[in-house]
Design a protein around this motif. Structure first.
Motif, PDB file in Angstrom:
ATOM      1  N   LEU A   1       9.433   3.382  -9.375  1.00 50.54           N
ATOM      2  CA  LEU A   1       8.475   2.574 -10.128  1.00 50.54           C
ATOM      3  C   LEU A   1       8.642   1.090  -9.838  1.00 50.54           C
ATOM      4  O   LEU A   1       7.670   0.332  -9.843  1.00 50.54           O
ATOM      5  CB  LEU A   1       8.649   2.830 -11.629  1.00 50.54           C
ATOM      6  CG  LEU A   1       8.201   4.195 -12.161  1.00 50.54           C
ATOM      7  CD1 LEU A   1       8.537   4.310 -13.637  1.00 50.54           C
ATOM      8  CD2 LEU A   1       6.706   4.379 -11.946  1.00 50.54           C
ATOM      9  N   GLU A   2       9.873   0.673  -9.588  1.00 52.72           N
ATOM     10  CA  GLU A   2      10.122  -0.743  -9.318  1.00 52.72           C
ATOM     11  C   GLU A   2       9.383  -1.217  -8.068  1.00 52.72           C
ATOM     12  O   GLU A   2       8.984  -2.382  -7.974  1.00 52.72           O
ATOM     13  CB  GLU A   2      11.624  -0.998  -9.161  1.00 52.72           C
ATOM     14  CG  GLU A   2      12.416  -0.952 -10.460  1.00 52.72           C
ATOM     15  CD  GLU A   2      12.565   0.466 -11.004  1.00 52.72           C
ATOM     16  OE1 GLU A   2      12.394   1.422 -10.210  1.00 52.72           O
ATOM     17  OE2 GLU A   2      12.843   0.615 -12.210  1.00 52.72           O
ATOM     18  N   ASP A   3       9.181  -0.318  -7.107  1.00 50.86           N
ATOM     19  CA  ASP A   3       8.480  -0.697  -5.877  1.00 50.86           C
ATOM     20  C   ASP A   3       7.028  -1.082  -6.141  1.00 50.86           C
ATOM     21  O   ASP A   3       6.431  -1.848  -5.367  1.00 50.86           O
ATOM     22  CB  ASP A   3       8.518   0.456  -4.870  1.00 50.86           C
ATOM     23  CG  ASP A   3       9.915   0.730  -4.351  1.00 50.86           C
ATOM     24  OD1 ASP A   3      10.717  -0.219  -4.302  1.00 50.86           O
ATOM     25  OD2 ASP A   3      10.202   1.890  -4.001  1.00 50.86           O
ATOM     26  N   LEU A   4       6.456  -0.556  -7.220  1.00 51.87           N
ATOM     27  CA  LEU A   4       5.043  -0.795  -7.519  1.00 51.87           C
ATOM     28  C   LEU A   4       4.839  -1.603  -8.797  1.00 51.87           C
ATOM     29  O   LEU A   4       3.698  -1.806  -9.218  1.00 51.87           O
ATOM     30  CB  LEU A   4       4.304   0.543  -7.650  1.00 51.87           C
ATOM     31  CG  LEU A   4       4.401   1.488  -6.447  1.00 51.87           C
ATOM     32  CD1 LEU A   4       3.661   2.785  -6.740  1.00 51.87           C
ATOM     33  CD2 LEU A   4       3.842   0.834  -5.195  1.00 51.87           C
ATOM     34  N   ALA A   5       5.926  -2.065  -9.383  1.00 51.31           N
ATOM     35  CA  ALA A   5       5.827  -2.744 -10.677  1.00 51.31           C
ATOM     36  C   ALA A   5       5.047  -4.054 -10.603  1.00 51.31           C
ATOM     37  O   ALA A   5       4.533  -4.534 -11.614  1.00 51.31           O
ATOM     38  CB  ALA A   5       7.230  -3.005 -11.231  1.00 51.31           C
ATOM     39  N   HIS A   6       4.936  -4.643  -9.405  1.00 52.08           N
ATOM     40  CA  HIS A   6       4.247  -5.931  -9.270  1.00 52.08           C
ATOM     41  C   HIS A   6       2.728  -5.793  -9.287  1.00 52.08           C
ATOM     42  O   HIS A   6       2.013  -6.787  -9.429  1.00 52.08           O
ATOM     43  CB  HIS A   6       4.655  -6.594  -7.953  1.00 52.08           C
ATOM     44  CG  HIS A   6       4.155  -5.857  -6.739  1.00 52.08           C
ATOM     45  ND1 HIS A   6       4.688  -4.648  -6.337  1.00 52.08           N
ATOM     46  CD2 HIS A   6       3.150  -6.144  -5.870  1.00 52.08           C
ATOM     47  CE1 HIS A   6       4.054  -4.236  -5.254  1.00 52.08           C
ATOM     48  NE2 HIS A   6       3.115  -5.117  -4.953  1.00 52.08           N
ATOM     49  N   ILE A   7       2.201  -4.579  -9.149  1.00 54.78           N
ATOM     50  CA  ILE A   7       0.750  -4.393  -9.041  1.00 54.78           C
ATOM     51  C   ILE A   7       0.095  -4.584 -10.406  1.00 54.78           C
ATOM     52  O   ILE A   7       0.468  -3.939 -11.384  1.00 54.78           O
ATOM     53  CB  ILE A   7       0.418  -2.995  -8.488  1.00 54.78           C
ATOM     54  CG1 ILE A   7       1.015  -2.827  -7.088  1.00 54.78           C
ATOM     55  CG2 ILE A   7      -1.092  -2.781  -8.451  1.00 54.78           C
ATOM     56  CD1 ILE A   7       0.767  -1.464  -6.481  1.00 54.78           C
ATOM     57  N   GLN A   8      -0.893  -5.473 -10.449  1.00 54.93           N
ATOM     58  CA  GLN A   8      -1.613  -5.751 -11.689  1.00 54.93           C
ATOM     59  C   GLN A   8      -3.006  -5.134 -11.705  1.00 54.93           C
ATOM     60  O   GLN A   8      -3.490  -4.720 -12.753  1.00 54.93           O
ATOM     61  CB  GLN A   8      -1.713  -7.261 -11.905  1.00 54.93           C
ATOM     62  CG  GLN A   8      -0.359  -7.940 -12.074  1.00 54.93           C
ATOM     63  CD  GLN A   8      -0.496  -9.436 -12.232  1.00 54.93           C
ATOM     64  OE1 GLN A   8      -1.600  -9.963 -12.344  1.00 54.93           O
ATOM     65  NE2 GLN A   8       0.626 -10.139 -12.236  1.00 54.93           N
ATOM     66  N   ASN A   9      -3.670  -5.092 -10.546  1.00 53.06           N
ATOM     67  CA  ASN A   9      -4.991  -4.469 -10.498  1.00 53.06           C
ATOM     68  C   ASN A   9      -5.343  -4.092  -9.068  1.00 53.06           C
ATOM     69  O   ASN A   9      -4.832  -4.679  -8.106  1.00 53.06           O
ATOM     70  CB  ASN A   9      -6.070  -5.383 -11.100  1.00 53.06           C
ATOM     71  CG  ASN A   9      -6.240  -6.661 -10.304  1.00 53.06           C
ATOM     72  OD1 ASN A   9      -6.893  -6.665  -9.269  1.00 53.06           O
ATOM     73  ND2 ASN A   9      -5.645  -7.757 -10.780  1.00 53.06           N
ATOM     74  N   ILE A  10      -6.222  -3.095  -8.961  1.00 49.36           N
ATOM     75  CA  ILE A  10      -6.704  -2.601  -7.671  1.00 49.36           C
ATOM     76  C   ILE A  10      -8.217  -2.460  -7.782  1.00 49.36           C
ATOM     77  O   ILE A  10      -8.714  -1.826  -8.716  1.00 49.36           O
ATOM     78  CB  ILE A  10      -6.075  -1.238  -7.320  1.00 49.36           C
ATOM     79  CG1 ILE A  10      -4.550  -1.356  -7.226  1.00 49.36           C
ATOM     80  CG2 ILE A  10      -6.638  -0.701  -6.009  1.00 49.36           C
ATOM     81  CD1 ILE A  10      -3.843  -0.018  -7.079  1.00 49.36           C
ATOM     82  N   ARG A  11      -8.935  -3.045  -6.831  1.00 52.54           N
ATOM     83  CA  ARG A  11     -10.394  -2.931  -6.900  1.00 52.54           C
ATOM     84  C   ARG A  11     -10.999  -2.919  -5.494  1.00 52.54           C
ATOM     85  O   ARG A  11     -10.439  -3.465  -4.550  1.00 52.54           O
ATOM     86  CB  ARG A  11     -11.005  -4.071  -7.721  1.00 52.54           C
ATOM     87  CG  ARG A  11     -10.657  -5.467  -7.270  1.00 52.54           C
ATOM     88  CD  ARG A  11     -11.133  -6.511  -8.280  1.00 52.54           C
ATOM     89  NE  ARG A  11     -10.695  -7.850  -7.942  1.00 52.54           N
ATOM     90  CZ  ARG A  11     -11.360  -8.679  -7.142  1.00 52.54           C
ATOM     91  NH1 ARG A  11     -12.502  -8.278  -6.607  1.00 52.54           N
ATOM     92  NH2 ARG A  11     -10.898  -9.884  -6.885  1.00 52.54           N
TER      93      ARG A  11
END
Length: 276
Positions: free
Chosen positions: A58-68
C-alpha cells in the motif's frame, strides 16, 4: 531587386519558423513540467494506459490522490480494493494483474506460434493492442494469457487457448492459414487491381484499421485472389464488390462500407440476411 525581395522573404519565413519551433518547445516543456508536478502530487491523468502493477505494498501507492481520463488502469490483484477506492473519473478499464513474472507486448505486433510455444511457464503474457500470430500455433508455454485489444490466431488453434486465456477485453479473431501466405493490411492502405494480379496464389487477407479497395478491382479478380477476409476495422469498397465481400468476410469486428464518404455511407453486415 527581385532577388533581394525573394531573399528577404525567405529570411522572414525562416525567422518565423524558428520562432514557432521555439514556442512549441516551450509549450512542450511546460506540459512536461506540469505532468511531473501532477505526478508528484499524486495526480495521474490523460493516459492511454496507467500501469501500477509494479506496486508491492500500500505504501507504494499511498501518494496517489486522483486518477482521471485513463483508458486502461492496471493494478496488482492484491491491491485492487485499495486502488478502486481512490478518487477516479473517466477510467475505462481496471485490470487486475496477478503477482509473478510478466511479459508485455503492446501496440501492433506480429509473433510466430513458436514464440508463444516457448513462453516461460512461470510468466504471464500481457497483450495490449493488436497481436497477429503466425502459424503454426500448437501450444502456449506461458502460464496465462491476458488480452486487452485484439488477438489474431490461425483457425484451428482454438483449443490452444484452453486453460491459458484468463482475461480478455476485446476480441479474438481467427484467419484461414491452410492456403497461401496471410496478407496483413493496416490503417490507411489501399488495395488495387495491379497488386491482386501480382499475387502468385490466393491468400487470406487480414484487415486492421481502415483499408480501401480501389474501383478497378473486378469481382472475378477478387474471388480468385482472396481466400478469406478477417476484418478488424473498416473496409471501404466500391458498391460492385459489396456482395462478394459479404461472402469472403468470415470473421469480423468492424464494418464494410461503400466507398462513398459522408453520412450516407452504407454499412454492410456479412451475417445480415436479406429480407424477403
Amino acid at each position: 531587386m527581385v532577388f533581394d525581395a525573394e531573399q528577404e522573404r525567405f529570411e522572414r519565413e525562416a525567422e518565423e519558423q524558428a520562432r514557432r519551433a521555439a514556442r512549441e518547445a516551450e509549450r512542450e516543456a511546460r506540459e512536461a513540467a506540469r505532468d511531473a508536478r501532477a505526478r508528484r502530487r499524486g495526480s495521474y491523468h490523460n493516459l492511454g494506459v496507467l500501469d501500477l502493477s509494479w506496486a508491492k505494498t500500500l505504501e507504494d501507492l499511498a501518494h496517489i490522490q486522483n486518477i482521471r481520463n485513463v483508458g486502461v488502469l492496471r493494478v496488482p490483484e492484491h491491491l485492487y480494493e485499495f486502488v478502486s477506492s481512490l478518487p477516479m473519473h473517466n477510467v475505462g478499464i481496471i485490470e487486475r494483474v496477478p503477482s509473478g513474472e510478466r511479459m508485455e507486448i503492446s501496440g501492433r505486433s506480429r509473433v510466430s506460434g513458436d514464440f508463444l510455444a516457448a513462453g516461460d511457464p512461470d510468466a504471464i503474457l500481457q497483450v495490449t493492442g493488436q497481436l497477429f500470430v503466425l502459424p503454426p500455433l500448437e501450444r502456449i508455454g506461458f502460464k496465462e494469457l491476458h488480452v486487452t485489444g485484439q488477438l489474431f490466431l490461425p483457425r484451428g488453434s482454438e483449443s490452444v487457448l484452453t486453460g491459458k486465456l484468463r482475461r480478455l477485453t476485446g476480441q479474438i479473431l481467427y484467419y484461414r492459414s491452410d492456403v497461401g501466405v496471410p496478407r496483413l493490411f493496416t490503417d490507411g492502405e489501399e488495395i488495387g487491381r495491379e497488386f491482386l494480379e501480382l499475387l502468385p496464389e490466393p491468400a487470406p487477407f487480414i484487415i486492421m484499421g481502415s483499408v480501401t479497395l480501389e474501383e478497378d478491382i473486378s469481382v472475378d479478380l477478387l474471388r480468385s485472389k482472396v481466400a478469406e477476409i478477417t476484418l478488424a476495422g473498416k473496409l471501404y469498397a466500391p458498391r460492385h464488390l459489396l456482395s462478394v465481400l459479404q461472402v469472403l468476410t468470415v470473421d469480423k469486428a468492424g464494418a464494410i462500407l461503400a466507398t462513398q464518404k459522408g453520412p450516407d455511407a452504407e454499412t454492410v453486415d456479412p451475417w445480415e440476411r436479406a429480407e424477403d
